[in-house]
Design a protein around this motif. Structure first.
Motif: not given
Length: 251
Positions: A81-85, A124-125, A157-159
């Motif tokens: 899968a691909t996801y926008r972040i 960072l998470y 800094g997290c995703l």
């Protein structure tokens, strides 16, 4: 004597005219057919077992997370899968990291809480959108599709990603799974925008929340169905009362 000479002359004449008995040619015996060789079956390759079935790849330039799965050769070629972040721009380091511990709900010191938080580097998470508290019906829209929403450089800094993606990582990508983050978009990965939340303070990809919504809708439908006969009877009674009301007597 004359008879013998005549017989000899007759024999010479037969030989000279080609009337001698034919000589049969010897025929060689037919060779036995050569059996065709049957190709040996190609052995099925033995799948390579890998310790970590998934590999996470983030391109900061396209704000895209791609989840790869290992193929039978142990190479990460299958796109799951691909996801926008959302990321933090320069606050999100590029490099190769390994996933660490995780929290079902994680509170941030500056406020807000997230679902399915998995640490990838120091503090960072990888995590879901932000919520006012640990309640999936208390989404902060600003951090989902608002001015600090998913698809921008606005984290510390997290995703940040939709709950579905964060949950998949939380449940399927064990500690030690590789996360690679690169600047730009060298592979040209792309992703769709986040789904429309239709004005609700929920993440529509949140399966748990959707189950609660469906249960609430079913409950409301049941209550309305129970009230319908009572309301119909009440309306019928009102109509009957209006019809039986006597008009005032004329003087």
């Amino acid at each position: 004597m004359k008879r013998t000479i005549s017989i000899i002359i007759a024999a010479i004449m037969l030989l000279s005219t080609g009337c001698a008995a034919p000589v049969l040619a010897r025929t060689a015996p037919a060779a036995a057919p050569t059996p065709e060789r049957t190709a040996a079956p190609t052995p099925e390759p033995t799948p390579v077992e890998v310790e970590f079935p998934y590999y996470l790849y983030v391109e900061k330039g396209s704000y895209t997370l791609t989840i790869y799965k290992a193929d039978d050769r142990g190479e990460y070629t299958e796109v799951v899968a691909t996801y926008r972040i959302a990321h933090g721009g320069n606050k999100t380091p590029a490099g190769i990291f390994t996933l660490g511990e995780r929290d079902r709900w994680h509170d941030f010191p500056d406020g807000g809480t997230v679902q399915y938080a998995t640490r990838y580097h120091e503090r960072l998470y990888v995590h879901s959108p932000l919520y006012a508290r640990d309640n999936a019906a208390q989404l902060w829209p600003r951090y989902y599709d608002g001015d600090h929403g998913i698809g921008g450089s606005n984290t510390g800094g997290c995703l940040r990603m939709v709950t579905e993606a964060a949950r998949f990582i939380y449940e399927n990508c064990a500690e030690g799974t590789t996360l690679e983050i690169v600047n730009g978009s060298p592979r040209g990965t792309t992703s769709d925008p986040v789904p429309d939340r239709n004005g609700l303070r929920i993440d529509p990809t949140d399966v748990n929340m959707q189950e609660q919504i469906d249960e609430a809708a079913a409950k409301r439908a049941g209550e309305q169905a129970e009230k319908a006969p009572e309301e119909a009877a009440e309306l019928a009674g009102q109509a009957e009362a209006e019809e039986t009301t006597e008009a005032p007597a004329e003087e």
